[in-house]
Scaffold this active site. Structure first.
Site, PDB file in Angstrom:
ATOM      1  N   ASP A   1       5.758   3.739  34.237  1.00  0.00           N
ATOM      2  CA  ASP A   1       6.102   3.456  35.633  1.00  0.00           C
ATOM      3  C   ASP A   1       7.462   4.072  35.963  1.00  0.00           C
ATOM      4  OD1 ASP A   1       4.575   2.310  37.600  1.00  0.00           O
ATOM      5  OD2 ASP A   1       4.855   0.243  36.917  1.00  0.00           O
TER       6      ASP A   1
ATOM      7  N   GLN B   1       2.745  -5.032  35.797  1.00  0.00           N
ATOM      8  CA  GLN B   1       2.536  -4.993  37.248  1.00  0.00           C
ATOM      9  C   GLN B   1       3.432  -6.021  37.946  1.00  0.00           C
ATOM     10  OE1 GLN B   1       0.118  -2.835  38.834  1.00  0.00           O
ATOM     11  NE2 GLN B   1       1.077  -3.511  40.737  1.00  0.00           N
TER      12      GLN B   1
ATOM     13  N   LYS C   1      -6.205   1.368  39.559  1.00  0.00           N
ATOM     14  CA  LYS C   1      -5.608   2.127  38.443  1.00  0.00           C
ATOM     15  C   LYS C   1      -6.642   2.314  37.329  1.00  0.00           C
ATOM     16  CE  LYS C   1      -0.941   0.802  39.656  1.00  0.00           C
ATOM     17  NZ  LYS C   1       0.146  -0.170  39.593  1.00  0.00           N
TER      18      LYS C   1
END
Ligand code: NAP
Length: 282
Positions: A118, A93, A49
Site C-alpha cells: 500500500d 485495510q 481487490k
C-alpha cells in the site's frame, strides 16, 4: 471547446493489468488483504481487490479477523505475514475498528517495508520524497492517479496542480509525486482560506477530501483536468467529491465516480505487489 474527455479508470486499469499478466505468470507473487471487522465499505473494496487479482492470475488471500481483535494479536498477525516467505505483500485495510484507530501508525510501522504494497509506511513514503526514480512502492492511490494521467497522455510538467486534501495516503504523497514530475503544486485543506480562489487556478484539480459534491462548477478553471478521488457512501451509492454533472460542462477531462480513481488504486496495488516480488528476488 472540444468535448470533455472521460478519464476511465476501468479502461486504463484493464490495460495496465493486461500488461502485467506475463510478469505475474512468471513471478507468481501473492497478496494478502487483512480486514479487521466488517466495515461495509472495506468489504466491498476488498472484494474488488481479490476479484482483480483473480482476473489477472495473481494469488491473493482475504484474511478476515474479528472486530474485537486486540492490538497485540493484530501485531502478531502482521509479524506472521512479514515472516512468511510465500507472501509477497500485504495490506491492512483501513479504517480499523475504533479501539485500534489510534494505533494505525504503529500497525503500519510494523509492516516490513519490502511487503508494504500500500506504500503507507515511512520508508516507502520517504523514498517517494527523493525523486521519481525512487518511487519503488508508492502509495497506491496517488500512483494510480499518475498512471491514469499517463494513460491519457495528460502532461503534468509546468502545469499548476491544485489538490484539495492533505492526508498521508492521498493528498500529501500525490503532491510530492506531481512535484517529482515538474508540476507546480498547491495543497488545500480544512484550514485553507478561500478554497475556490485556489481551485480556480488549477490546470489539474484533484479533489480528495471526502465531502460529496464539494467541488462545484464555479470552483473550476475552464479547461481543467479534474480528478475525483472522493468515495462517500450515501444510501449504498458511491458519491465523489466533485459535482460531476455541472463540472463536466467546463472541464477538459474528468474522472467518473465510480470507475475513475477506484480501479486505478487496485491496479496500482497489484503493480506494487509485482514490483515487490521483483525486488525481493534480487
Ligand atoms: P482524510 O484522511 O479524511 O483526509 C481528508 C482531507 O481533506 C484532510 O486533509 C482534510 O483537511 C481535508 N478536508 C476535509 N474537509 C475539507 C474542507 N471542507 N475543505 C478543504 N479540505 C478539507 O481522507 P482520505 O483518506 O485522504 O480520503 C479522501 C477521500 O478519498 C475519501 O472520500 C476516501 O473515501 C477517498 N479515497 C478514495 C480512494 C480511491 O481509491 N478512490 C482511496 C483513498 C481514499 P485537514 O487535514 O485540515 O483535516
Amino acid at each position: 471547446m472540444s468535448p470533455t474527455l472521460l478519464l476511465s479508470g476501468r479502461e486504463a486499469s484493464d490495460k495496465i493489468l493486461v500488461d502485467l499478466k506475463p510478469k505475474i505468470a512468471k513471478l507468481d507473487p501473492k497478496l494478502v488483504v487483512v480486514q479487521v471487522g466488517n466495515d461495509p465499505g472495506s468489504s466491498s473494496y476488498i472484494k474488488q481487490k481479490i476479484k482483480s487479482c483473480t482476473e489477472v492470475g495473481m494469488r491473493s488471500e482475504h484474511c478476515h479477523l474479528p472486530s474485537t481483535i486486540s492490538l497485540a494479536d493484530l501485531l502478531s498477525k502482521v509479524g506472521e505475514l512479514n515472516a512468511d516467505p510465500d507472501i509477497t505483500g500485504f495490506i491492512v485495510q483501513l479504517p480499523l475498528p475504533e479501539h485500534l484507530q489510534s494505533h494505525v501508525p504503529e500497525i503500519i510501522r510494523a509492516i516490513d517495508p519490502k511487503k508494504d504494497v500500500d506504500g503507507f509506511g515511512a520508508y516507502n513514503l520517504g523514498k517517494v520524497f527523493l525523486s521519481k526514480e525512487f518511487e519503488h512502492l508508492p502509495p497506491a492511490t496517488p500512483a494510480g492517479i499518475i498512471m491514469l494521467l499517463e494513460h491519457y497522455k495528460i502532461s503534468v510538467a509546468g502545469k499548476h496542480a491544485v489538490i484539495v486534501g492533505r492526508s498521508n495516503i492521498v493528498g500529501k504523497p500525490l503532491a510530492v509525486m506531481l512535484l517529482n514530475r515538474d508540476a507546480t503544486v498547491t495543497v488545500c485543506h480544512s484550514k485553507t482560506k478561500n478554497i475556490a480562489g485556489c481551485t480556480l487556478q488549477g490546470d489539474i484539480l484533484v479533489a480528495a477530501l471526502g465531502k460529496p459534491k464539494f467541488i462545484t462548477k464555479d470552483m473550476v478553471k475552464p479547461g481543467a483536468v479534474v480528478i475525483d478521488v472522493g468515495m462517500s457512501r450515501i444510501d449504498g451509492k458511491l458519491i465523489g467529491d466533485v459535482d460531476f454533472e455541472t463540472v463536466q460542462e467546463i472541464a477538459s477531462a474528468i474522472t467518473p465516480v465510480p470507475g475513475g480513481v477506484g480501479p486505478m488504486t487496485v491496479a496500482s496495488l497489484i503493480k506494487n505487489c509485482v514490483h515487490a516480488k521483483e525486488r525481493q528476488n534480487r
